[in-house]
Design a protein around this motif. Sequence first.
Motif, short mmCIF file in Angstrom:
data_model
loop_
_atom_site.label_atom_id
_atom_site.label_comp_id
_atom_site.label_asym_id
_atom_site.label_seq_id
_atom_site.Cartn_x
_atom_site.Cartn_y
_atom_site.Cartn_z
N MET A 48 0.86 -1.15 -0.02
CA MET A 48 0.07 0.09 -0.10
C MET A 48 1.04 1.28 -0.07
N GLN A 49 0.62 2.16 -0.85
CA GLN A 49 1.28 3.35 -1.07
C GLN A 49 1.19 4.43 0.31
N ASP A 50 2.13 4.93 0.84
CA ASP A 50 2.01 5.75 1.78
C ASP A 50 1.09 7.20 1.54
N ARG A 51 0.39 7.47 2.31
CA ARG A 51 -0.39 8.61 2.09
C ARG A 51 0.41 10.19 2.45
N ASP A 52 0.18 11.03 1.46
CA ASP A 52 0.76 12.19 1.75
C ASP A 52 0.55 12.62 3.06
N LYS A 53 1.36 13.59 3.76
CA LYS A 53 1.01 14.18 4.95
C LYS A 53 0.84 15.70 5.04
N VAL A 54 -0.31 16.13 5.62
CA VAL A 54 -0.41 17.80 5.51
C VAL A 54 -0.38 18.14 7.09
N LEU A 55 0.59 19.21 7.12
CA LEU A 55 0.36 20.00 8.38
C LEU A 55 -0.37 21.09 8.21
N ILE A 56 -1.14 21.28 9.08
CA ILE A 56 -2.40 22.37 9.34
C ILE A 56 -1.85 23.27 10.59
N VAL A 57 -1.49 24.67 10.40
CA VAL A 57 -0.94 25.28 11.26
C VAL A 57 -2.03 26.67 11.46
N ASP A 58 -2.78 26.75 12.70
CA ASP A 58 -3.42 28.03 12.91
C ASP A 58 -3.67 27.85 14.45
N ASP A 59 -3.82 29.13 15.15
CA ASP A 59 -3.87 29.31 16.30
C ASP A 59 -5.34 29.17 16.81
N GLU A 60 -6.02 29.02 15.78
CA GLU A 60 -7.62 28.67 16.16
C GLU A 60 -8.03 27.34 16.05
N GLN A 61 -8.42 26.48 16.89
CA GLN A 61 -8.35 25.03 17.04
C GLN A 61 -9.59 24.75 16.08
N ALA A 62 -10.90 25.40 16.08
CA ALA A 62 -11.72 25.15 15.02
C ALA A 62 -11.48 25.19 13.69
N ILE A 63 -10.57 26.05 13.19
CA ILE A 63 -9.93 26.08 11.85
C ILE A 63 -9.36 24.89 11.45
N VAL A 64 -8.53 24.60 12.56
CA VAL A 64 -7.47 23.29 12.02
C VAL A 64 -8.21 21.97 12.12
N GLU A 65 -9.60 22.08 13.01
CA GLU A 65 -10.34 20.90 12.91
C GLU A 65 -10.89 20.81 11.61
N LEU A 66 -11.35 21.89 11.08
CA LEU A 66 -12.43 21.98 10.01
C LEU A 66 -11.83 21.79 8.75
N MET A 67 -10.24 22.16 8.65
CA MET A 67 -9.47 21.89 7.63
C MET A 67 -8.94 20.54 7.35
N GLY A 68 -8.90 19.97 8.65
CA GLY A 68 -8.45 18.48 8.78
C GLY A 68 -9.55 17.78 8.41
N LEU A 69 -10.86 17.84 8.54
CA LEU A 69 -11.97 17.34 8.30
C LEU A 69 -11.94 17.11 6.74
N TYR A 70 -11.79 18.32 6.06
CA TYR A 70 -11.99 18.21 4.61
C TYR A 70 -10.84 17.35 4.01
N LEU A 71 -9.77 17.11 4.66
CA LEU A 71 -8.69 16.55 4.07
C LEU A 71 -8.26 15.06 4.47
N ARG A 72 -9.03 14.69 5.60
CA ARG A 72 -8.36 13.41 6.25
C ARG A 72 -8.90 12.23 5.41
N SER A 73 -9.79 12.20 4.39
CA SER A 73 -10.09 11.21 3.45
C SER A 73 -8.91 10.63 2.66
N GLU A 74 -8.08 11.96 2.42
CA GLU A 74 -6.94 11.76 1.27
C GLU A 74 -5.69 11.70 1.91
N TYR A 75 -5.55 12.30 3.09
CA TYR A 75 -3.92 12.55 3.56
C TYR A 75 -4.14 12.45 5.23
N ASP A 76 -2.77 12.03 5.75
CA ASP A 76 -2.72 11.97 7.05
C ASP A 76 -2.35 13.63 7.50
N VAL A 77 -3.36 13.74 8.43
CA VAL A 77 -3.12 15.45 8.93
C VAL A 77 -2.24 15.33 10.18
#
Length: 256
Positions: free
Chosen positions: A1-30
């Motif tokens: 199985m091919q390794d998934r790309d890893k995305v680092l999300i940086v924001d001082d607002e946790q809600a924004i980090v969680e929202l963008m993570g939700l958008y991306l978790r199906s394709e990437y490791d967050v």
Amino acid sequence: MQDRDKVLIVDDEQAIVELMGLYLRSEYDVVSAYNGQEALEKIRSDKPDIVLLDVMMPDMNGYEVCRRLKTSVETQFLPVIMVTALSGKDDRIKGIEVGADEFLGKPVNRLELVTRVRSLLRIKHLQDKILAERNDALGYLDAAGFIVVVVDPDLRINLINRKGNEALGYEEFELIGQDFVKAVVREDMGDEVRTSLLAALAGNSKLPDYWEIPVVCKDGRHITIRWYDTLLGGNGGEVTGLICSGEDLSIFSKDV
């Protein structure tokens, strides 16, 4: 199985980090970080493939984080998307100046986010492939017993192998980008060498079979190198630079 790309999300607002993570978790490791210093630490430890970076953070803003990434040899090709509520032209220019690859406005649109992440990762994979091939080529050059220097049409050094750095006393990247003649050729020979090389690059004269040129090492020592120069050409036949391979003649004189 091919390794998934890893995305680092940086924001001082946790809600924004969680929202963008939700958008991306199906394709990437967050991976998440909530300030600039933590982002730099996560980049060192987790080795993400792309960074989504908020601009306005209290301790170290996104511009400074991006600047540090893009001026480091280890992370200069790491894609950075600046995510910001700022919309002014000056803010975007500032982001470009520190090396940002893309911009996203807040609130983040899911489709735009996913599309830009995919696009930049596709480019990164191509860059990684090219760099891997370049490193393989450098490995062969480093194994060679002679000096190899590649210069562009302006005589700027684009590449120098390990043997060249060792002979001249420089660290791995110290000579990259420097003017070949100014950096290594003995001053009294500089004008003659520059004129000859530029004439050959312009197609106005031929390169000699070889020539022996006194060069200056980083510590001030003078050594003589016998150079064998070859013009490099692009697919369209244009001259794209010069490859200079050489041998340090001072080694042979010591053996005599």
